[in-house]
Design a protein around this motif. Structure first.
Motif, short mmCIF file in Angstrom:
data_model
loop_
_atom_site.label_atom_id
_atom_site.label_comp_id
_atom_site.label_asym_id
_atom_site.label_seq_id
_atom_site.Cartn_x
_atom_site.Cartn_y
_atom_site.Cartn_z
N GLN A 315 1.18 -1.21 -0.45
CA GLN A 315 -0.12 0.12 0.16
C GLN A 315 0.88 0.82 0.28
O GLN A 315 0.54 1.84 -0.65
CB GLN A 315 -0.81 0.34 1.20
CG GLN A 315 -2.01 -1.20 0.82
CD GLN A 315 -2.48 -1.13 3.07
OE1 GLN A 315 -1.97 -1.79 3.72
NE2 GLN A 315 -3.98 -1.27 2.10
N VAL A 316 1.91 0.91 0.73
CA VAL A 316 2.78 2.25 0.98
C VAL A 316 3.20 2.87 -0.33
O VAL A 316 3.27 3.06 -1.02
CB VAL A 316 3.74 2.72 1.92
CG1 VAL A 316 5.35 3.35 2.05
CG2 VAL A 316 3.02 2.42 3.59
N LEU A 327 7.52 10.86 3.88
CA LEU A 327 8.00 12.18 4.95
C LEU A 327 8.66 11.26 5.66
O LEU A 327 9.99 11.54 6.49
CB LEU A 327 7.05 12.96 5.82
CG LEU A 327 6.60 13.68 4.78
CD1 LEU A 327 5.78 14.70 5.46
CD2 LEU A 327 7.31 14.64 3.49
N LEU A 328 8.40 9.76 6.10
CA LEU A 328 9.70 8.62 7.36
C LEU A 328 9.42 7.53 6.62
O LEU A 328 7.40 7.41 6.27
CB LEU A 328 8.95 9.42 8.46
CG LEU A 328 9.13 9.03 9.64
CD1 LEU A 328 10.60 9.35 9.87
CD2 LEU A 328 8.54 9.10 10.97
N GLY A 329 10.28 6.21 7.01
CA GLY A 329 9.87 5.55 6.89
C GLY A 329 9.70 5.03 5.14
O GLY A 329 9.93 5.16 4.95
N GLY A 330 8.36 4.02 5.02
CA GLY A 330 8.66 3.23 4.54
C GLY A 330 9.08 2.21 4.01
O GLY A 330 9.25 1.53 2.61
N HIS A 331 9.35 1.36 4.94
CA HIS A 331 10.03 -0.05 4.61
C HIS A 331 10.19 -0.89 5.94
O HIS A 331 10.17 -0.53 7.09
CB HIS A 331 11.38 0.83 4.53
CG HIS A 331 12.30 1.21 5.54
ND1 HIS A 331 12.38 0.67 7.53
CD2 HIS A 331 12.33 2.53 6.02
CE1 HIS A 331 13.11 1.38 7.51
NE2 HIS A 331 13.20 2.64 6.88
N THR A 343 4.90 5.44 9.34
CA THR A 343 5.84 5.61 8.19
C THR A 343 4.99 7.06 7.93
O THR A 343 3.04 6.76 9.14
CB THR A 343 5.06 5.12 7.39
OG1 THR A 343 6.26 3.62 6.91
CG2 THR A 343 5.58 5.41 5.66
N LEU A 344 5.24 7.88 7.51
CA LEU A 344 4.45 9.05 7.17
C LEU A 344 3.93 9.45 5.61
O LEU A 344 5.65 9.63 5.13
CB LEU A 344 4.23 10.57 8.08
CG LEU A 344 3.48 11.89 7.76
CD1 LEU A 344 2.51 11.24 8.77
CD2 LEU A 344 4.32 12.56 8.78
N LEU A 345 2.90 9.09 5.18
CA LEU A 345 2.76 9.49 3.94
C LEU A 345 2.06 10.85 3.66
O LEU A 345 0.78 10.75 4.50
CB LEU A 345 1.89 8.24 2.82
CG LEU A 345 2.94 7.38 2.18
CD1 LEU A 345 1.81 6.56 2.08
CD2 LEU A 345 3.89 6.99 1.39
N ALA A 346 2.45 12.02 2.52
CA ALA A 346 2.46 13.40 2.67
C ALA A 346 1.16 13.19 1.14
O ALA A 346 1.76 12.69 -0.17
CB ALA A 346 2.92 15.06 2.68
N ASP A 347 0.06 14.05 1.04
CA ASP A 347 -0.44 14.55 -0.03
C ASP A 347 -1.38 13.16 -0.95
O ASP A 347 -0.91 13.03 -2.10
CB ASP A 347 0.56 14.93 -1.21
CG ASP A 347 1.73 15.94 -1.37
OD1 ASP A 347 1.19 17.47 -0.35
OD2 ASP A 347 2.80 16.73 -1.06
N VAL A 348 -1.69 12.53 0.17
CA VAL A 348 -2.37 11.42 -0.58
C VAL A 348 -3.79 12.08 -0.62
O VAL A 348 -4.24 12.34 0.29
CB VAL A 348 -2.65 10.89 0.88
CG1 VAL A 348 -3.20 9.41 0.13
CG2 VAL A 348 -1.25 10.07 0.93
N PRO A 362 1.40 1.23 11.56
CA PRO A 362 1.79 2.68 11.32
C PRO A 362 2.35 3.25 10.63
O PRO A 362 3.67 3.53 10.18
CB PRO A 362 3.13 1.70 12.22
CG PRO A 362 4.25 0.94 11.90
CD PRO A 362 2.73 -0.26 11.30
N VAL A 363 1.33 3.56 9.59
CA VAL A 363 1.80 4.04 8.81
C VAL A 363 0.05 5.45 8.82
O VAL A 363 -1.05 4.66 9.00
CB VAL A 363 1.38 3.19 7.03
CG1 VAL A 363 1.02 4.52 5.92
CG2 VAL A 363 2.50 2.26 7.03
#
Length: 455
Positions: A315-316, A327-331, A343-348, A362-363
């Motif tokens: 999903q990430v 912005l953070l994480g993703g792995h 994990t932090l995703l922006a502009d979703v 933790p996303v």
């Protein structure tokens, strides 16, 4: 054979023999016989059994919590809190059931008219793994108060916790076979639903599972309650208190490593606060310390299973490929067990998995909104509708928006949680029916009207 695995190490810890179709049928038949005895047990005696069960939960809090932490991977303090909540729920229903189940007189011109509440039979509970005690208890306790029996089909990876509950009911003095665990594979669920002793079905799980089991219940003309998760919005308006809001956002996303149906997943933030909210939440998530659930310094446990980790990573990656900013994480974290980096995703935006699907881990997904109306439209642009929260300095504005948010539970300036005093459930693909409070108590009761005419 069912195998439970410690998600902090990836190593197997226990095996449980499976029930075949014949043994499953025998358990369900025995449950029907136990229900016949239980329904004739005076309600005060049924309530006393719930009080005894509460005492046992408290007396065995530590070993029960340790088992949940080992099987499911949640931090030990979270597991202890879950066991404590089960004890409080037992006492709550034991106190409230006599009032809620009392015969209700109805007005009429002549004779007596009343509504009475009676049990239906054996309630089949198809349960998940993320709250291995609470998920079972929040459905079982009110149904036992009504006079029903309960047969639990738990998630395979938390079979030990379910078996511990079965033993707890026996130790509290409930009739033998009134609450039993079905150690069956998914392939036997259709036969369980169709069994003549089963009067209703409750399921907590994915929309896919809910659609399948709901169809089976409908085909067999049996009442069903479905709690199917969500993609809960956390709406931050321009006048929200940023510090308090970010602290609440961290709690709402990271509890149980983000593996809660009611956890906030989509953070929809008004434009004036969007950048600052993202920076602060990045710092908070980055400070989490992964570790064994028994490590008092750990603030991030593992995901419950490897397949859950792999789906979250998909999903990430797909969201980033569609234009989200990482912005953070993703792995996955390079350590034994099923750990995923905060994990932090922006502009979703809509169309991305991080917006359209349930994120169970933790996303966190950040989405910018132009104003309150845009935030509400984005929040409602989801196939799910379990919970949501609105953060604003104007409580009246928050209440007005809460009435328009398509969800089964909405909080204003508070983090949503399932609470045994409040009805809980969703709309849209988050399911139907309600658990908890009086609404949940009566979901599997025969609400019978009796009319006695004077001779």
């Amino acid at each position: 054979m069912f195998v439970s695995t410690n998600p902090a190490t990836g190593q197997p810890i226990a095996t449980y023999p499976a029930h075949d179709a014949a043994e499953m049928a025998r358990i369900l038949d025995a449950g029907a016989a136990a229900k016949a005895v239980w329904r004739d047990t005076p309600l005060p005696d049924r309530c006393q059994a719930l009080f005894r069960l509460a005492d046992l939960f408290e007396a065995r809090l530590r070993p029960l919590a340790e088992l949940a932490a080992t099987e499911m991977g949640k931090l030990l303090p979270e597991a202890e809190a879950e066991v404590g909540r089960c004890a409080r729920a037992c006492r709550f229903y034991a106190k409230m059931a006599p009032k809620w189940l009392a015969d209700e007189p109805c007005p009429g011109e002549a004779g007596r008219r009343m509504v009475v509440y009676e049990p239906l039979g054996v309630i089949l509970a198809v349960m998940p793994w993320n709250f291995p005690y609470w998920q079972i208890m929040r459905g079982a306790v009110p149904q036992l108060a009504v006079g029903n029996a309960v047969a639990v089909k738990p998630a395979p990876n938390v079979m030990g916790a379910a078996m511990a509950l079965e033993g707890l009911f026996a130790a509290a003095g409930f009739p033998a076979d009134l609450v039993r665990v079905l150690r069956i594979p998914e392939t036997l669920v259709p036969q369980a639903v169709a069994h003549g002793a089963v009067a209703g079905v409750t399921l907590t799980g994915s929309a896919r599972a809910g659609a399948a089991v709901g169809a089976l219940a409908g085909a067999n003309i049996k009442k069903a309650v479905m709690e199917l998760g969500g993609a809960d919005p956390f709406i931050v308006l321009a006048d929200a208190a940023l510090d308090a809001c970010c602290l609440a956002a961290e709690t709402a996303r990271m509890r149980v490593c983000g593996q809660a149906c009611i956890a906030a997943k989509r953070f929809i933030v008004a434009r004036p606060l969007y950048a600052a909210f993202g920076r602060r939440l990045t710092d908070m998530l980055a400070a989490h310390q992964p570790g064994d659930p028994f490590d008092p310094g750990a603030t991030l446990g593992p995901l419950a299973r490897l397949d859950l980790l792999e789906n979250l990573d998909r999903q990430v990656r797909e969201s980033v490929a569609a234009g989200a900013r990482l912005l953070l994480g993703g792995h996955r974290l390079p350590r034994p067990g099923f750990f995923y980096a905060p994990t932090l995703l922006a502009d979703v935006r809509p169309g991305m998995p991080a917006f359209d699907e349930e994120l169970f881990g933790p996303v966190a997904a950040l989405t910018e909104a132009a104003d309150a109306e845009d935030a509400l439209a984005l929040a409602n642009a989801s196939p799910y509708g379990l919970g949501g929260s609105i953060w604003t300095a104007d409580a009246a504005k928050g209440l007005a928006l809460a009435r328009r948010l398509e969800a089964g539970m909405v909080t204003v300036n508070a983090v949503p949680r399932s609470d045994f005093r409040l009805p809980f459930g969703g709309v849209k693909r988050s399911g139907y029916g309600r658990e908890l409070a009086r609404h949940g108590l009566l979901e599997f009761a025969n609400i019978k009207t009796i009319v006695v005419e004077e001779s």
